[in-house]
Write a protein that holds these residues in place. Structure first.
Motif, PDB file in Angstrom:
ATOM      1  N   TRP A   1       0.797  -1.222   0.000  1.00 46.98           N
ATOM      2  CA  TRP A   1       0.000   0.000   0.000  1.00 46.98           C
ATOM      3  C   TRP A   1       0.833   1.278   0.000  1.00 46.98           C
ATOM      4  O   TRP A   1       0.310   2.364  -0.275  1.00 46.98           O
ATOM      5  CB  TRP A   1      -0.907   0.042   1.235  1.00 46.98           C
ATOM      6  N   VAL A   2       2.106   1.188   0.341  1.00 51.25           N
ATOM      7  CA  VAL A   2       2.940   2.392   0.387  1.00 51.25           C
ATOM      8  C   VAL A   2       2.990   3.008  -1.016  1.00 51.25           C
ATOM      9  O   VAL A   2       3.268   2.320  -1.999  1.00 51.25           O
ATOM     10  CB  VAL A   2       4.361   2.054   0.863  1.00 51.25           C
ATOM     11  N   PRO A   3       2.738   4.303  -1.151  1.00 55.81           N
ATOM     12  CA  PRO A   3       2.744   4.936  -2.478  1.00 55.81           C
ATOM     13  C   PRO A   3       4.164   5.309  -2.927  1.00 55.81           C
ATOM     14  O   PRO A   3       4.553   6.474  -2.927  1.00 55.81           O
ATOM     15  CB  PRO A   3       1.866   6.169  -2.276  1.00 55.81           C
ATOM     16  N   TYR A   4       4.932   4.305  -3.296  1.00 55.82           N
ATOM     17  CA  TYR A   4       6.305   4.539  -3.753  1.00 55.82           C
ATOM     18  C   TYR A   4       6.298   5.418  -5.011  1.00 55.82           C
ATOM     19  O   TYR A   4       5.422   5.291  -5.858  1.00 55.82           O
ATOM     20  CB  TYR A   4       6.985   3.211  -4.080  1.00 55.82           C
ATOM     21  N   GLU A   5       7.298   6.262  -5.127  1.00 53.27           N
ATOM     22  CA  GLU A   5       7.411   7.122  -6.301  1.00 53.27           C
ATOM     23  C   GLU A   5       8.870   7.203  -6.732  1.00 53.27           C
ATOM     24  O   GLU A   5       9.784   7.078  -5.905  1.00 53.27           O
ATOM     25  CB  GLU A   5       6.902   8.534  -5.988  1.00 53.27           C
ATOM     26  N   LYS A   6       9.076   7.432  -8.008  1.00 50.99           N
ATOM     27  CA  LYS A   6      10.425   7.607  -8.525  1.00 50.99           C
ATOM     28  C   LYS A   6      11.027   8.900  -7.987  1.00 50.99           C
ATOM     29  O   LYS A   6      10.342   9.914  -7.841  1.00 50.99           O
ATOM     30  CB  LYS A   6      10.412   7.653 -10.049  1.00 50.99           C
ATOM     31  N   GLY A   7      12.314   8.838  -7.692  1.00 50.83           N
ATOM     32  CA  GLY A   7      13.054  10.034  -7.324  1.00 50.83           C
ATOM     33  C   GLY A   7      12.941  10.482  -5.888  1.00 50.83           C
ATOM     34  O   GLY A   7      13.596  11.455  -5.493  1.00 50.83           O
ATOM     35  N   ILE A   8      12.126   9.803  -5.072  1.00 48.05           N
ATOM     36  CA  ILE A   8      11.943  10.256  -3.696  1.00 48.05           C
ATOM     37  C   ILE A   8      13.071   9.756  -2.794  1.00 48.05           C
ATOM     38  O   ILE A   8      13.798   8.822  -3.123  1.00 48.05           O
ATOM     39  CB  ILE A   8      10.590   9.810  -3.113  1.00 48.05           C
ATOM     40  N   ARG A   9      13.161  10.382  -1.637  1.00 52.53           N
ATOM     41  CA  ARG A   9      14.019   9.909  -0.547  1.00 52.53           C
ATOM     42  C   ARG A   9      13.093   9.197   0.437  1.00 52.53           C
ATOM     43  O   ARG A   9      12.163   9.807   0.976  1.00 52.53           O
ATOM     44  CB  ARG A   9      14.730  11.092   0.099  1.00 52.53           C
ATOM     45  N   PHE A  10      13.353   7.908   0.670  1.00 56.52           N
ATOM     46  CA  PHE A  10      12.414   7.025   1.378  1.00 56.52           C
ATOM     47  C   PHE A  10      13.074   6.467   2.624  1.00 56.52           C
ATOM     48  O   PHE A  10      14.212   5.993   2.583  1.00 56.52           O
ATOM     49  CB  PHE A  10      11.997   5.885   0.452  1.00 56.52           C
ATOM     50  N   LEU A  11      12.343   6.501   3.728  1.00 52.02           N
ATOM     51  CA  LEU A  11      12.812   5.917   4.986  1.00 52.02           C
ATOM     52  C   LEU A  11      11.841   4.850   5.454  1.00 52.02           C
ATOM     53  O   LEU A  11      10.645   5.121   5.605  1.00 52.02           O
ATOM     54  CB  LEU A  11      12.934   6.999   6.062  1.00 52.02           C
ATOM     55  N   GLU A  12      12.358   3.638   5.680  1.00 54.21           N
ATOM     56  CA  GLU A  12      11.551   2.594   6.322  1.00 54.21           C
ATOM     57  C   GLU A  12      12.008   2.460   7.767  1.00 54.21           C
ATOM     58  O   GLU A  12      13.134   2.041   8.035  1.00 54.21           O
ATOM     59  CB  GLU A  12      11.678   1.245   5.610  1.00 54.21           C
ATOM     60  N   MET A  13      11.140   2.815   8.688  1.00 51.39           N
ATOM     61  CA  MET A  13      11.421   2.664  10.107  1.00 51.39           C
ATOM     62  C   MET A  13      11.014   1.262  10.548  1.00 51.39           C
ATOM     63  O   MET A  13      10.009   0.730  10.078  1.00 51.39           O
ATOM     64  CB  MET A  13      10.640   3.722  10.899  1.00 51.39           C
ATOM     65  N   GLY A  14      11.784   0.668  11.465  1.00 48.74           N
ATOM     66  CA  GLY A  14      11.472  -0.680  11.925  1.00 48.74           C
ATOM     67  C   GLY A  14      11.444  -1.645  10.764  1.00 48.74           C
ATOM     68  O   GLY A  14      10.475  -2.372  10.560  1.00 48.74           O
ATOM     69  N   CYS A  15      12.532  -1.675   9.996  1.00 51.34           N
ATOM     70  CA  CYS A  15      12.516  -2.308   8.675  1.00 51.34           C
ATOM     71  C   CYS A  15      12.399  -3.827   8.702  1.00 51.34           C
ATOM     72  O   CYS A  15      11.987  -4.418   7.707  1.00 51.34           O
ATOM     73  CB  CYS A  15      13.775  -1.917   7.892  1.00 51.34           C
ATOM     74  N   GLY A  16      12.747  -4.473   9.809  1.00 49.38           N
ATOM     75  CA  GLY A  16      12.704  -5.929   9.804  1.00 49.38           C
ATOM     76  C   GLY A  16      13.544  -6.498   8.685  1.00 49.38           C
ATOM     77  O   GLY A  16      14.733  -6.187   8.544  1.00 49.38           O
ATOM     78  N   ALA A  17      12.947  -7.315   7.838  1.00 49.44           N
ATOM     79  CA  ALA A  17      13.663  -7.923   6.714  1.00 49.44           C
ATOM     80  C   ALA A  17      13.924  -6.947   5.576  1.00 49.44           C
ATOM     81  O   ALA A  17      14.606  -7.288   4.615  1.00 49.44           O
ATOM     82  CB  ALA A  17      12.889  -9.139   6.202  1.00 49.44           C
ATOM     83  N   GLY A  18      13.342  -5.744   5.638  1.00 46.93           N
ATOM     84  CA  GLY A  18      13.643  -4.727   4.643  1.00 46.93           C
ATOM     85  C   GLY A  18      12.809  -4.791   3.384  1.00 46.93           C
ATOM     86  O   GLY A  18      13.206  -4.252   2.347  1.00 46.93           O
ATOM     87  N   VAL A  19      11.630  -5.385   3.458  1.00 44.24           N
ATOM     88  CA  VAL A  19      10.810  -5.567   2.258  1.00 44.24           C
ATOM     89  C   VAL A  19      10.440  -4.220   1.631  1.00 44.24           C
ATOM     90  O   VAL A  19      10.616  -4.008   0.431  1.00 44.24           O
ATOM     91  CB  VAL A  19       9.550  -6.387   2.592  1.00 44.24           C
ATOM     92  N   SER A  20       9.917  -3.295   2.418  1.00 42.52           N
ATOM     93  CA  SER A  20       9.491  -2.012   1.847  1.00 42.52           C
ATOM     94  C   SER A  20      10.673  -1.200   1.342  1.00 42.52           C
ATOM     95  O   SER A  20      10.552  -0.482   0.342  1.00 42.52           O
ATOM     96  CB  SER A  20       8.702  -1.210   2.882  1.00 42.52           C
ATOM     97  N   ALA A  21      11.811  -1.286   2.020  1.00 43.09           N
ATOM     98  CA  ALA A  21      12.994  -0.577   1.550  1.00 43.09           C
ATOM     99  C   ALA A  21      13.407  -1.067   0.169  1.00 43.09           C
ATOM    100  O   ALA A  21      13.715  -0.274  -0.733  1.00 43.09           O
ATOM    101  CB  ALA A  21      14.138  -0.753   2.547  1.00 43.09           C
ATOM    102  N   VAL A  22      13.399  -2.371  -0.020  1.00 42.18           N
ATOM    103  CA  VAL A  22      13.752  -2.937  -1.327  1.00 42.18           C
ATOM    104  C   VAL A  22      12.719  -2.532  -2.378  1.00 42.18           C
ATOM    105  O   VAL A  22      13.071  -2.140  -3.502  1.00 42.18           O
ATOM    106  CB  VAL A  22      13.883  -4.465  -1.233  1.00 42.18           C
ATOM    107  N   LEU A  23      11.434  -2.609  -2.029  1.00 43.35           N
ATOM    108  CA  LEU A  23      10.400  -2.227  -2.989  1.00 43.35           C
ATOM    109  C   LEU A  23      10.539  -0.762  -3.398  1.00 43.35           C
ATOM    110  O   LEU A  23      10.357  -0.416  -4.572  1.00 43.35           O
ATOM    111  CB  LEU A  23       9.017  -2.470  -2.394  1.00 43.35           C
ATOM    112  N   ALA A  24      10.863   0.107  -2.445  1.00 47.09           N
ATOM    113  CA  ALA A  24      11.036   1.515  -2.774  1.00 47.09           C
ATOM    114  C   ALA A  24      12.162   1.699  -3.784  1.00 47.09           C
ATOM    115  O   ALA A  24      12.027   2.476  -4.745  1.00 47.09           O
ATOM    116  CB  ALA A  24      11.322   2.313  -1.501  1.00 47.09           C
ATOM    117  N   ALA A  25      13.262   0.981  -3.573  1.00 47.44           N
ATOM    118  CA  ALA A  25      14.376   1.079  -4.516  1.00 47.44           C
ATOM    119  C   ALA A  25      13.990   0.516  -5.878  1.00 47.44           C
ATOM    120  O   ALA A  25      14.326   1.093  -6.925  1.00 47.44           O
ATOM    121  CB  ALA A  25      15.595   0.347  -3.955  1.00 47.44           C
TER     122      ALA A  25
END
Length: 249
Positions: free
Chosen positions: A56-80
């Motif tokens: 559901w996170v509205p990822y966008e190109k070119g943004i600076r993205f922070l995942e807090m409490g990343c755990g396995a890092g799924v959202s961080a990878v998806l953002a990239a």
């Protein structure tokens, strides 16, 4: 502490994850991708929430993205993968930061993902800015006096909702102009009122971004008066996973 059902189910989830009879799992599939999992990290497949929130996170190109409490890092990878210019993944659990680094390498985005062990924002520069901050919160409220018994509990419980209050207070200098905060929670298992109050006290206005109801068989949980009080005539306990969007002002 206001939500007895959430607290009881949170304790049950922790006991299931830490059970010596639970099979050891080093990889998992989520959102049609394979991920590494270290044993000290909360497994994001125990319920639908982590997958829903990450999708559901509205990822966008070119943004600076922070995942807090990343755990396995799924959202961080998806953002990239979706084109974020810079991605930072933070977690108080050092094993989670390492797990996020491994998954960034697994998916070929290590050049844009930095994963750090951090108590909320402590590892960042004082005013390092982000356009979008996402946190799948440990939304189960525990008594204020409850100590953490290991890293897994840090991914589940927020004693007195103190972490939520600290988060909203401390995120302010890390939001770029127009920056947005997305919080993953559960209104059935968490404390919506304390979440919204913490945000408002820090100058944020919030709205429900997305929500999905989930029906869970009561027979899956330990028999107790609390679970029975939340079980309908079909033997179902109604749950939800809900994401809020917060903006300053």
């Amino acid at each position: 502490m206001d939500n007895e059902l959430g607290y009881e189910l949170g304790n049950w989830v922790v006991s299931q994850i830490q059970s010596p009879d639970r099979p050891t799992q080093t990889t998992f599939t989520l959102l049609d991708q394979e991920w590494d999992l270290l044993p000290e990290v909360f497994p994001p497949f125990t319920d639908p929430g982590p997958g829903l929130f990450a999708s559901w996170v509205p990822y966008e190109k070119g943004i600076r993205f922070l995942e807090m409490g990343c755990g396995a890092g799924v959202s961080a990878v998806l953002a990239a993968q979706r084109g974020a210019e810079r991605v930072v993944a933070l977690d108080i659990n050092p094993a989670a930061a390492e797990n996020a680094r491994r998954n960034a390498a697994r998916h070929g985005v290590s050049d844009r993902v930095t994963a750090l062990a951090s108590d909320l924002f402590d590892a960042l520069e004082p005013a390092e800015p982000f356009d979008l901050v996402f946190w799948n919160t440990p939304f189960i409220e525990a008594p204020e006096s409850r100590p953490y018994a290991g890293q897994i509990e840090r991914a589940v419980f927020d004693p007195g909702y103190e972490m939520v209050r600290r988060f909203f207070r401390d995120v302010v200098p890390h939001l770029a102009p127009g920056g947005r905060v997305y919080i993953g929670t559960s209104e059935a298992m968490g404390n919506k009122e304390k979440l919204l109050r913490a945000a408002a006290d820090a100058g944020f206005r919030g709205r429900r971004h997305r929500s999905e109801s989930v029906e869970l068989p009561a027979a899956d949980f330990p028999a107790s008066p609390v679970v029975a009080a939340h079980t309908d005539e079909r033997g179902i306990v109604g749950m939800d996973f809900t994401m809020y969007e917060f903006l300053r002002g």
